[in-house]
Design a protein around this motif. Sequence first.
Motif, PDB file in Angstrom:
ATOM      1  N   SER A 201       4.526   6.981   1.283  1.00  0.00           N
ATOM      2  CA  SER A 201       3.321   8.067   1.162  1.00  0.00           C
ATOM      3  C   SER A 201       3.765   9.292   0.445  1.00  0.00           C
ATOM      4  O   SER A 201       5.044   9.437   0.399  1.00  0.00           O
ATOM      5  CB  SER A 201       3.125   8.894   2.787  1.00  0.00           C
ATOM      6  OG  SER A 201       3.074   7.720   3.679  1.00  0.00           O
ATOM      7  N   ILE A 202       2.880   9.872  -0.149  1.00  0.00           N
ATOM      8  CA  ILE A 202       3.114  11.005  -1.147  1.00  0.00           C
ATOM      9  C   ILE A 202       1.951  12.118  -1.124  1.00  0.00           C
ATOM     10  O   ILE A 202       0.769  11.594  -1.149  1.00  0.00           O
ATOM     11  CB  ILE A 202       3.396  10.432  -2.687  1.00  0.00           C
ATOM     12  CG1 ILE A 202       4.110  11.474  -3.527  1.00  0.00           C
ATOM     13  CG2 ILE A 202       2.149   9.864  -3.236  1.00  0.00           C
ATOM     14  CD1 ILE A 202       4.545  10.977  -4.663  1.00  0.00           C
TER      15      ILE A 202
ATOM     16  N   TRP B 136       0.612  -1.160  -0.210  1.00  0.00           N
ATOM     17  CA  TRP B 136       0.062  -0.039   0.029  1.00  0.00           C
ATOM     18  C   TRP B 136       0.648   1.260  -0.013  1.00  0.00           C
ATOM     19  O   TRP B 136       1.886   1.161   0.488  1.00  0.00           O
ATOM     20  CB  TRP B 136      -0.957  -0.181   1.079  1.00  0.00           C
ATOM     21  CG  TRP B 136      -2.079  -0.976   1.177  1.00  0.00           C
ATOM     22  CD1 TRP B 136      -1.944  -2.078   1.864  1.00  0.00           C
ATOM     23  CD2 TRP B 136      -3.269  -0.922   0.499  1.00  0.00           C
ATOM     24  NE1 TRP B 136      -3.079  -2.959   1.682  1.00  0.00           N
ATOM     25  CE2 TRP B 136      -3.876  -2.051   0.872  1.00  0.00           C
ATOM     26  CE3 TRP B 136      -3.848   0.037  -0.388  1.00  0.00           C
ATOM     27  CZ2 TRP B 136      -5.215  -2.293   0.148  1.00  0.00           C
ATOM     28  CZ3 TRP B 136      -5.186  -0.407  -0.867  1.00  0.00           C
ATOM     29  CH2 TRP B 136      -5.764  -1.434  -0.640  1.00  0.00           C
ATOM     30  N   ILE B 137       0.342   2.330  -0.529  1.00  0.00           N
ATOM     31  CA  ILE B 137       1.000   3.621  -0.426  1.00  0.00           C
ATOM     32  C   ILE B 137      -0.367   4.728  -0.252  1.00  0.00           C
ATOM     33  O   ILE B 137      -1.519   4.515  -0.332  1.00  0.00           O
ATOM     34  CB  ILE B 137       1.519   4.010  -1.792  1.00  0.00           C
ATOM     35  CG1 ILE B 137       2.244   5.548  -1.704  1.00  0.00           C
ATOM     36  CG2 ILE B 137       0.385   4.121  -3.126  1.00  0.00           C
ATOM     37  CD1 ILE B 137       3.112   5.976  -2.833  1.00  0.00           C
ATOM     38  N   ALA B 138       0.106   5.502   0.605  1.00  0.00           N
ATOM     39  CA  ALA B 138      -1.089   6.654   1.305  1.00  0.00           C
ATOM     40  C   ALA B 138      -0.765   7.769   0.313  1.00  0.00           C
ATOM     41  O   ALA B 138       0.608   8.218  -0.061  1.00  0.00           O
ATOM     42  CB  ALA B 138      -0.733   6.882   2.629  1.00  0.00           C
ATOM     43  N   VAL B 139      -1.775   8.310  -0.332  1.00  0.00           N
ATOM     44  CA  VAL B 139      -1.790   9.671  -1.256  1.00  0.00           C
ATOM     45  C   VAL B 139      -2.605  10.731  -0.692  1.00  0.00           C
ATOM     46  O   VAL B 139      -3.748  10.530  -0.363  1.00  0.00           O
ATOM     47  CB  VAL B 139      -2.096   9.311  -2.543  1.00  0.00           C
ATOM     48  CG1 VAL B 139      -2.192  10.397  -3.412  1.00  0.00           C
ATOM     49  CG2 VAL B 139      -1.243   8.106  -3.141  1.00  0.00           C
ATOM     50  N   PHE B 140      -1.763  11.629  -0.244  1.00  0.00           N
ATOM     51  CA  PHE B 140      -2.864  12.981   0.145  1.00  0.00           C
ATOM     52  C   PHE B 140      -2.945  13.917  -1.102  1.00  0.00           C
ATOM     53  O   PHE B 140      -2.009  14.226  -1.679  1.00  0.00           O
ATOM     54  CB  PHE B 140      -1.632  13.725   1.052  1.00  0.00           C
ATOM     55  CG  PHE B 140      -2.409  15.115   1.546  1.00  0.00           C
ATOM     56  CD1 PHE B 140      -3.712  15.609   1.582  1.00  0.00           C
ATOM     57  CD2 PHE B 140      -1.537  16.362   1.573  1.00  0.00           C
ATOM     58  CE1 PHE B 140      -4.041  16.975   1.566  1.00  0.00           C
ATOM     59  CE2 PHE B 140      -1.704  17.409   1.637  1.00  0.00           C
ATOM     60  CZ  PHE B 140      -3.028  18.010   1.752  1.00  0.00           C
ATOM     61  N   LEU B 141      -4.188  13.947  -1.528  1.00  0.00           N
ATOM     62  CA  LEU B 141      -4.237  14.681  -2.807  1.00  0.00           C
ATOM     63  C   LEU B 141      -5.250  16.127  -2.516  1.00  0.00           C
ATOM     64  O   LEU B 141      -6.251  15.847  -1.895  1.00  0.00           O
ATOM     65  CB  LEU B 141      -5.429  13.726  -3.477  1.00  0.00           C
ATOM     66  CG  LEU B 141      -5.773  14.278  -5.093  1.00  0.00           C
ATOM     67  CD1 LEU B 141      -4.228  14.413  -5.760  1.00  0.00           C
ATOM     68  CD2 LEU B 141      -6.336  13.247  -5.850  1.00  0.00           C
TER      69      LEU B 141
END
Length: 443
Positions: A186-187, A160-165
């Motif tokens: 995370s990105i 998994w990767i966490a994406v703050f958009l």
Amino acid sequence: MTQTPSPVLWRLVDEDDTTSLTLIVDTPDGPHLRRIPPALPLPAHIEHGTAAEEAAHTAAATWGLPDFVFQQATHAVKGSGSREQGDRLLIAGHRGAVVQVKARTIPPKPDALEANWIQKVAAKAMAQAKGSVRQLRMLPADMVNGRGRVLHVDGNDYEWIAVFLLDHPGVPEGITATWQPTGMPSIALTRRDWDFLFNQLRSTTAVLDYLFRAAKEPAVPLGEEPVRYYELAAADAATPPGETDTGLVGEGGVLHSVPQLPQAPAGDDGTRAHLMIRFMLEDIALSPLTGPLTEANRHTMLCDLDRLPVAARTEWGHLLLDMLGDVPDVPDEHTKWRFRRQLGADATRQLIVGAASRFDDGIRTAFTSYVQLRHHEVTSRTGKTQESSTLGILLTPRRDGLRPWDTSTVRVHGDLELPEEDLRIYHALWNRTAEDGSPVTQD
């Protein structure tokens, strides 16, 4: 207008519009002008926050594939009730992204206050993404994709990767979002960054691969993801091809290397050839399931095809169109076959696309035997039988005018335990040679 030099590109800065972004990329074919357009407009008559989520979903479903975008599932009942999973998820192959969209719904305040607000919502988004992954690992859920179909998702099956958009009308220049470590990649991106990646790559798998790669790099200011993309793309273009054993696919194997990140946008050659892969994906996505096949099987096949490198798709599209135009040119009592196959760099994923002049049960059986034989041959040479799979896609022209061709699929995995007699028959059928000694089934 001023120019700011970079080792691999020039950025044009419009002093009358600081939100614009235009890059001049230095490519082997000369300078390439790339204007990064604003994010897609928000849907009208929807609350701003929800509209931003919908717009992000639309970009991923339109330029990627609806089958890889998921939302709103109910976890199994635990304790006093159930818990809703409200995040937007991307899921393709063994990778998944939890996407937390945060929108600035009031007029921006002075830059210092906006910077504080962005850091606050970034921390909140990453904490929510971490909680969502933890919940999916504890309680698998039925997730609904962009076509309204359900996939049972066990969080333990994915990386998994966490994406703050961030949806924001004017991010202060130079703001880099920060947060506490989440225990996973995370990105942070703006919605323009998000739209750029999907429009540039036109592949959910490729976007996920990019996000995981970029997350390993030092963070860049919000809104600067296209700049980082082109820096990484320039590095890819300058990297020599790796070593590989072309003999794994038998005689005539050729090493074909393309950069992981293309500098030109997908389909930028002025033709529609790159759309062939999208058409095939849509054929698989829209075909009725038969026999024991499930939506999970369909999702796996879509993922296998979507792994075809973006930079190779136009060349494949031209070839497949040529194959479809060529195979009908035989007498009615004959069948003409043409094939293209690819073995990935790790030698565990094989893609075979064939074209035949007609389709019936005999053709289906023959194509299945071809896929099984090539899978057996490769796994016998690599020794990676248990982790290997082969996806076969057969295109056959139609003559009724309803559509140009039919698409049929065969997928095999692991040890097929083929009897020796079957292998002997398959070898005699598919490994014959022409009078000049060339294999009769090679393209």
